[in-house]
Structure formats: C-alpha cells, structure tokens
Design a protein around this motif. Structure first.
Motif: not given
Lengths: 250, 250
Positions: A51-69
């Motif tokens: 949440r941000v003042h006046g609305g809401a925002a996407r959160l960026q600390g999101k999980l990524q998709e690894p498994s590059m192995s």
DNA sequence: CAAAAATCAATCATTTTCGTTCAAAGTAAA
DNA sequence: TTTACTTTGAACGAAAATGATTGATTTTTG
C-alpha cells in the motif's frame, strides 16, 4: 461485484501498471472507498501488493524463477524441442496415450488443454497433467519404483480397455522384438500393447543413437513417426526404404 | 432441474467465468437460494470449487497455504498419532488398502516394510510408498485433481479384482448410505467397494466431529474400528450399543 | 512554515449473505 | 397402499460485507 473478482482486478491492474489509485479502483468496481481500502489491506497482508498513500503498488522484492542448474543443459533443451514438436501433433479432441518417461513429460506443458483425454502409465506425468486441468486416466497395476511406471499383468488388463488416436513413446524401450533395446520386459509389454491400441504411434528420440534396425522393425508393424533432432545418413536411408514410417526432424 | 444438471451447470459456469454469484445461479436454474447453497456446499466438500461470500469461485491449484500452516502443528500431531496407531495394526504379510487422504498418508512411514502389499487409489501416497520400497499397486481410472485420487467407473472395475486383509479409510467420506457425510459420490463408491473387499475396515478420524450416526450406520455393515483421539459421551454410548464395531482411542 | 486538501484508520448502522431448522413435496422401497 | 428417505423452499437469527461518517494523519500548496 464479488470479492475475488475485485481482488483479481486489482492485482491485474497493479501487475500491468505498477501502481493504482484508490479512486480509480472505486470507479472501476463501482463500490465504496471503504471497500477498496479493505481489499487493499487484505491483499497487503497476503503479500500481494504494497500500500502507498493514495493507492497501492506492486512489490518488487519478488521471488524469481531459478533452477538454472538444469535449464542450461543442452540435452534438456533438445528434449524440449522434440517434446514441443510432438505435442503439436495432438489435436483438440484427441485421445492419447503417454508412455512413462522423462522426455514424454516434457510434452505436457505444450499439449492443447481443451478437450483432450490422456491415458498414461507414467506416475511422473500426473502432477503436470493435473496442473493443466487435462482429463487424465491412469492405468492400474504395479507401481515400479525406478521408472515411476505402472506395469504388470494388471496394467495390461487395465490398458486394453482403452483406444487411442495417438500414442507417444519414449525412445528407450520398445519391445525387443520390435528392435529397440528394452530394459524391462514388463514395461515393454505395456508399450507394445499401447501401440497396438493406437491409430498412430510416435516415438520421441532425444538422441540419435538408436539403430537403424529399430526403424525397420517398428516400421513393419505400425504407422509411426520418429521425432528427433538429427538424422545420420544411415537412418535416412532406412527411413526411405520403409513406407509406413515417417521420420520427422523437429 | 435435477441435481446433477445443476452441479454440471455450476461447474461449467465457474470454469468459464472464474466466479459466479448465487443469485445468478438461482435465476438460471429457477430454483431457490437454499438449493443453490446446498449445491455449493456439496461441491466445495468435493473440492470442486471454493465458496466465497455471495457466490463461489474456481480454486487454483497452488495458492492456498496460509490456512494449512496455522492449524497444522497441533492437528498434524494428532493425525500422526492416529496414523501411527493404525499402522501398527498392519502385520507382516498383510495385504492392505489405503484410501486417498492426508491422514492415511501419515501412516506410511510407520508401516512394516517387509512383505506387505499395498493397494491404493491415492496418488499422494505413491511417492512415500515407493520410497519405503513397499510393494504397491495403484488402481486404474480417472485422476481427480483436487483430491489426488483415482475415481470413476474404471476405478471400481480395477479395484474389484483385489482382496484385502485390512483397509484404512480417511474420516471424510464413507458412502452416505453408511452414515458419513460424503463430498463426492464417485469417491464414496470407491470407498464402499474397498470396504466390502476387506476382511476388516478401519477409519482414521483426526477429529471428533463426525456424528454418532456414522458409528451406528457403519456398524451395521462391517467389522470396523474407528481410530481417534477423543470421544465424547454420545459417541461412547453409540459405540457400546453396537457390538460389531470397535472404537479405539489412540 | 502554515493552511488547505487529500488520504487514512476506526467506528457504526445498514444491507447482504449465511447456516440452520422445519415442514411440505416428491421418490423409492416395503 | 404405507413407510422411510430425499429433495426442496421458506423462515429466521447469526455472521459478514458494505457504505457513510468522523476525526486523525499525511501530502500538497501558497
């Protein structure tokens, strides 16, 4: 407008635009500000947005998709190419059989989801099939640990009640009598029967090491396509001398 | 409009639109709100949809963890106690049936590994069973996504070839005719047949919410034990009035 | 910096929806 | 037929969601 609808709309908007204003959400959903505020509070608690003042925002600390192995593994990419090609052969409304085996598993994400019916003896496939909401039948019988396949006499009996438009087999394990090296007699019998129950049979070959004999033997019995990446000259020759078999280079 | 028709319509609508309002369903089916509510309750118990305020929504495969983590610790311990007790009832050489369900899964680590044969319709169990090198047969049939169970007509046919010394059922879902509340008719039929194929039947109850009627009804049909942690007075009474049923407090 | 405007959380009354109970209508078995 | 069981719809108190209001807090503006 129902709560889950609103939530879905909010998340979708946030995903697209990054931020949304509360007033916009009020207008779009035709509800009150209070309701939207409550929605945002809930979604924030569930870590779906910030949440941000006046609305809401996407959160960026999101999980990524690894498994590059394994993703970089060339072999897997090859497998996937072949699998994708094979999956494209399946048409809506088809009834297909998927043989147990890792190459065949790779087909599942590419299958057309609608209106197809899958029968399989591969326990490894179940998860992926169900996730895609594909109508799935498992044949009954003994569960073999090493290959995660259903085999045995009961499996044969269970299998023979089905009929298929197409069946897709992993490269390792057509019946010896057909020309492929087969580690397990029981698994081979299942494969043999599945092929005999299918109008068309396809073999997914994730390498080019199978012998030309394999082509010949299987060609005597079925209309089938062998899907692989590369073919050497001997194999092409073998193909051309048999009319009932198609070899496809994906 | 007949019940199965309504259910089919509801599921179809939910599959298409994601969410439906109760009032819309009332209008479309020309029945009462009560009826639709009952339908939704049943379908939710069968894990076909998720009820939300004002209607129902499609359930997505993955995103439903928070509720699990909350109640799991104590509930899981209770489950495990019961499961362990049940597993100790299995003797070497037994042929047993394991019903699909999370409580039953908990039995597997405690089973005597040697010389037993397990038949199951629970896809969730396979992994654990194979890890323990237990001889495992899966019955064939339709794979139901939500409960990870094999069900349907084919499953019944596949099942009826087996015989068991003991069978272990989760608490949710004996056939209605037997007294338990049953979310899904198809699953219930499997359970019913499994019980009829077994010399002894055991029910694993991870809470005491099932009614005394359940005891009475099942007692009329089978030698069975209900394994649970606590019993209230009503249940004890119900037990003592029936001779063919044992109630065990683990 | 201070006043004005906008946004906020908290509360409360109202509306909607829910679960349960009960009786009537419909069905199947005896 | 009678009897037992199931399905249904209506009713009602309980619970949840909603929308408006209020006063506090934050942001913007002059």
């Amino acid at each position: 407008m129902l709560t889950p609808e609103r939530h879905k709309l909010i998340l979708q908007l946030i995903k697209e635009k990054g931020v949304v204003k509360i007033q916009d959400l009020v207008d779009m959903t035709e509800t009150s500000e209070s309701t939207i505020r409550r929605d945002l509070t809930q979604l924030e608690e569930g870590k779906y947005l910030k949440r941000v003042h006046g609305g809401a925002a996407r959160l960026q600390g999101k999980l990524q998709e690894p498994s590059m192995s394994e993703k970089s593994s060339k072999n897997l990419q090859q497998k996937r190419q072949i699998a994708q090609y094979a999956a494209n052969l399946v048409e809506e409304g088809d009834s297909i059989y998927l043989d147990a085996g890792s190459t065949v598993t790779e087909m599942i994400p590419f299958l057309p989801a609608k209106e197809i019916v899958v029968v399989t003896n591969g326990l490894m496939h179940i998860q992926a099939l169900l996730e895609r909401n594909i109508k799935t039948f498992l044949i009954g019988g003994f569960a073999k640990e090493q290959t995660k396949a259903i085999i045995g006499r009961g499996a044969l009996a269970s299998l023979e009640k089905y009929r298929f438009d197409k069946c897709f087999m992993g490269v390792n394990g057509i019946h010896p009598q057909f020309g492929y090296t087969t580690p397990d007699q029981d698994e081979a019998m299942i494969k043999q029967m599945a092929i005999s129950l299918s109008r068309e049979a396809f073999v997914l070959a994730d390498d080019t090491k199978f012998s030309e004999i394999a082509f010949a033997k299987i060609a005597e019995l079925h209309t089938a396509a062998i899907i692989t990446n590369e073919l050497n000259e001997d194999q092409k020759e073998s193909y051309s001398s048999k009319t009932t078999i198609k070899v496809v280079t994906a």
